[in-house]
Design a protein around this motif. Structure first.
Motif, PDB file in Angstrom:
ATOM      1  N   GLU A 103       0.814  -1.220   0.000  1.00  0.00           N
ATOM      2  CA  GLU A 103       0.000   0.000   0.000  1.00  0.00           C
ATOM      3  C   GLU A 103       0.846   1.268   0.000  1.00  0.00           C
ATOM      4  O   GLU A 103       2.005   1.282   0.432  1.00  0.00           O
ATOM      5  CB  GLU A 103      -0.940   0.015   1.209  1.00  0.00           C
ATOM      6  N   ASN A 104       0.221   2.326  -0.477  1.00  0.00           N
ATOM      7  CA  ASN A 104       0.776   3.685  -0.383  1.00  0.00           C
ATOM      8  C   ASN A 104      -0.021   4.423   0.680  1.00  0.00           C
ATOM      9  O   ASN A 104      -1.253   4.490   0.595  1.00  0.00           O
ATOM     10  CB  ASN A 104       0.635   4.414  -1.720  1.00  0.00           C
ATOM     11  N   VAL A 105       0.669   4.997   1.661  1.00  0.00           N
ATOM     12  CA  VAL A 105      -0.035   5.659   2.760  1.00  0.00           C
ATOM     13  C   VAL A 105       0.616   7.000   3.069  1.00  0.00           C
ATOM     14  O   VAL A 105       1.810   7.195   2.848  1.00  0.00           O
ATOM     15  CB  VAL A 105      -0.051   4.789   4.040  1.00  0.00           C
TER      16      VAL A 105
ATOM     17  N   THR B  20       4.915   2.230   0.577  1.00  0.00           N
ATOM     18  CA  THR B  20       5.375   3.594   0.331  1.00  0.00           C
ATOM     19  C   THR B  20       4.722   4.510   1.352  1.00  0.00           C
ATOM     20  O   THR B  20       3.493   4.534   1.475  1.00  0.00           O
ATOM     21  CB  THR B  20       5.032   4.070  -1.089  1.00  0.00           C
ATOM     22  N   VAL B  21       5.542   5.252   2.078  1.00  0.00           N
ATOM     23  CA  VAL B  21       5.061   6.192   3.094  1.00  0.00           C
ATOM     24  C   VAL B  21       5.375   7.607   2.635  1.00  0.00           C
ATOM     25  O   VAL B  21       6.536   7.947   2.389  1.00  0.00           O
ATOM     26  CB  VAL B  21       5.719   5.928   4.466  1.00  0.00           C
TER      27      VAL B  21
ATOM     28  N   ASN C 156       9.524   2.430   1.091  1.00  0.00           N
ATOM     29  CA  ASN C 156       9.903   3.588   0.294  1.00  0.00           C
ATOM     30  C   ASN C 156       9.345   4.834   0.966  1.00  0.00           C
ATOM     31  O   ASN C 156       8.145   4.907   1.263  1.00  0.00           O
ATOM     32  CB  ASN C 156       9.334   3.454  -1.118  1.00  0.00           C
ATOM     33  N   VAL C 157      10.196   5.813   1.234  1.00  0.00           N
ATOM     34  CA  VAL C 157       9.789   7.015   1.962  1.00  0.00           C
ATOM     35  C   VAL C 157       9.869   8.233   1.057  1.00  0.00           C
ATOM     36  O   VAL C 157      10.893   8.475   0.410  1.00  0.00           O
ATOM     37  CB  VAL C 157      10.667   7.242   3.211  1.00  0.00           C
ATOM     38  N   ILE C 158       8.789   8.995   1.013  1.00  0.00           N
ATOM     39  CA  ILE C 158       8.745  10.240   0.254  1.00  0.00           C
ATOM     40  C   ILE C 158       8.459  11.387   1.224  1.00  0.00           C
ATOM     41  O   ILE C 158       7.424  11.406   1.892  1.00  0.00           O
ATOM     42  CB  ILE C 158       7.652  10.201  -0.826  1.00  0.00           C
ATOM     43  N   LEU C 159       9.380  12.348   1.301  1.00  0.00           N
ATOM     44  CA  LEU C 159       9.154  13.567   2.072  1.00  0.00           C
ATOM     45  C   LEU C 159       8.504  14.606   1.163  1.00  0.00           C
ATOM     46  O   LEU C 159       8.924  14.784   0.024  1.00  0.00           O
ATOM     47  CB  LEU C 159      10.468  14.113   2.628  1.00  0.00           C
ATOM     48  N   THR C 160       7.505  15.279   1.678  1.00  0.00           N
ATOM     49  CA  THR C 160       6.750  16.211   0.836  1.00  0.00           C
ATOM     50  C   THR C 160       7.544  17.446   0.453  1.00  0.00           C
ATOM     51  O   THR C 160       7.250  18.084  -0.562  1.00  0.00           O
ATOM     52  CB  THR C 160       5.485  16.686   1.565  1.00  0.00           C
TER      53      THR C 160
ATOM     54  N   SER D 167      -0.822  16.170  -5.639  1.00  0.00           N
ATOM     55  CA  SER D 167      -0.457  15.461  -6.864  1.00  0.00           C
ATOM     56  C   SER D 167      -0.480  13.947  -6.676  1.00  0.00           C
ATOM     57  O   SER D 167      -0.177  13.197  -7.609  1.00  0.00           O
ATOM     58  CB  SER D 167       0.961  15.886  -7.300  1.00  0.00           C
ATOM     59  N   LEU D 168      -0.860  13.480  -5.491  1.00  0.00           N
ATOM     60  CA  LEU D 168      -0.797  12.062  -5.151  1.00  0.00           C
ATOM     61  C   LEU D 168      -2.184  11.438  -5.041  1.00  0.00           C
ATOM     62  O   LEU D 168      -3.203  12.137  -5.020  1.00  0.00           O
ATOM     63  CB  LEU D 168      -0.068  11.883  -3.814  1.00  0.00           C
ATOM     64  N   HIS D 169      -2.199  10.112  -4.933  1.00  0.00           N
ATOM     65  CA  HIS D 169      -3.404   9.373  -4.546  1.00  0.00           C
ATOM     66  C   HIS D 169      -2.952   8.149  -3.769  1.00  0.00           C
ATOM     67  O   HIS D 169      -2.085   7.405  -4.224  1.00  0.00           O
ATOM     68  CB  HIS D 169      -4.230   8.947  -5.758  1.00  0.00           C
ATOM     69  N   VAL D 170      -3.516   7.957  -2.573  1.00  0.00           N
ATOM     70  CA  VAL D 170      -3.079   6.870  -1.691  1.00  0.00           C
ATOM     71  C   VAL D 170      -4.282   6.089  -1.167  1.00  0.00           C
ATOM     72  O   VAL D 170      -5.420   6.557  -1.217  1.00  0.00           O
ATOM     73  CB  VAL D 170      -2.261   7.407  -0.495  1.00  0.00           C
TER      74      VAL D 170
END
Length: 253
Positions: free
Chosen positions: A94-96, A118-119, A137-141, A163-166
């Motif tokens: 999941e993407n959260v 993905t966080v 996988n970590v994404i900082l805004t 720009s995302l969808h989780v």
């Protein structure tokens, strides 16, 4: 006893007890329950108290949020339980989104050994907690850094979020009211939370017992936006019942 005097004493009694049932108030003031119901209706209209099913609780306001360092050491055991429960709702793959906060940080602590997740977060503490997680996988805004809390906020943060969808967003809050929903005392922190809510299929609110039932200045989102609430077992059932009645799945852990 005159009605005006009785109502003043009811307010004082509830301030001391934090909550009371209609039966207890009728016994305390030696009047019929119908009289108490009438008094409570008037007191609620005047903004002193809030009616619940079979009783009343004192309206409490959150006018400001404590510093990160102060919040980080409060309700630690409860926040750890909430974090563990919240992490269990994340499925592999999941993407959260994980919101900034001292309770949401505990979600990250329980995701370290999960796979193919993905966080996305606006919290540098959350990102740091997951830095050595091999399968996360970590994404900082990005955004403006708030040094006291390591939170990122502002226009850049909101642009990335929108720009995302989780699948899920885990949202922290200093105030969750049964009528007015997710609330916050600081206007500048509202819009990023709203962006998180807008791009998620499922909204999970994590809040310890001190946040439940509180009022604050700004409404972030109505309760109709919330799918799940995770709080501590310390939260009284009388506070949780209105959320359950609104169709929110509630975990008190």
């Amino acid at each position: 006893m005159l009605a005006v005097e009785r109502k003043l004493r009811i307010v004082e009694y509830v301030r001391q007890q934090r909550m009371a049932t209609i039966a207890a108030l009728a016994q305390q003031f030696r009047v019929h329950e119908a009289t108490i119901r009438r008094d409570l209706t008037e007191l609620e209209q005047e903004g002193f108290l809030r009616r619940t099913h079979g009783g009343v609780i004192l309206e409490q306001w959150t006018h400001h949020e404590q510093s990160f360092s102060e919040r980080a050491i409060q309700q630690l055991d409860q926040k750890a339980r909430i974090g563990q429960m919240a992490a269990s709702l994340v499925a592999d793959g999941e993407n959260v989104i994980i919101d900034s906060g001292t309770t949401t940080l505990h979600i990250a602590k329980h995701l370290v050994h999960r796979a193919h997740i993905t966080v996305i977060t606006n919290d540098m503490n959350v990102a740091a907690e997951l830095r050595d997680a091999p399968m996360v996988n970590v994404i900082l805004t990005g955004g403006e850094l708030y040094p006291s809390s390591y939170m990122l906020n502002g226009m850049f943060t909101e642009h990335v979020l929108r720009s995302l969808h989780v699948e899920k967003a885990f949202i922290g809050t200093p105030a969750l009211h049964p009528k007015y929903g997710l609330m916050h005392p600081e206007a500048r922190l509202v819009t990023a939370k709203q962006a998180m809510i807008a791009v998620a299929d499922e909204i999970v609110v994590v809040a310890d017992d001190s946040k439940i039932g509180k009022l604050s200045l700004h409404t972030v989102a109505p309760n109709s936006s919330i799918h799940t609430l995770i709080t501590g077992a310390e939260t009284e059932d009388i506070k949780l019942k209105p959320f359950v009645e609104q169709g929110i799945k509630v975990y008190a852990v």
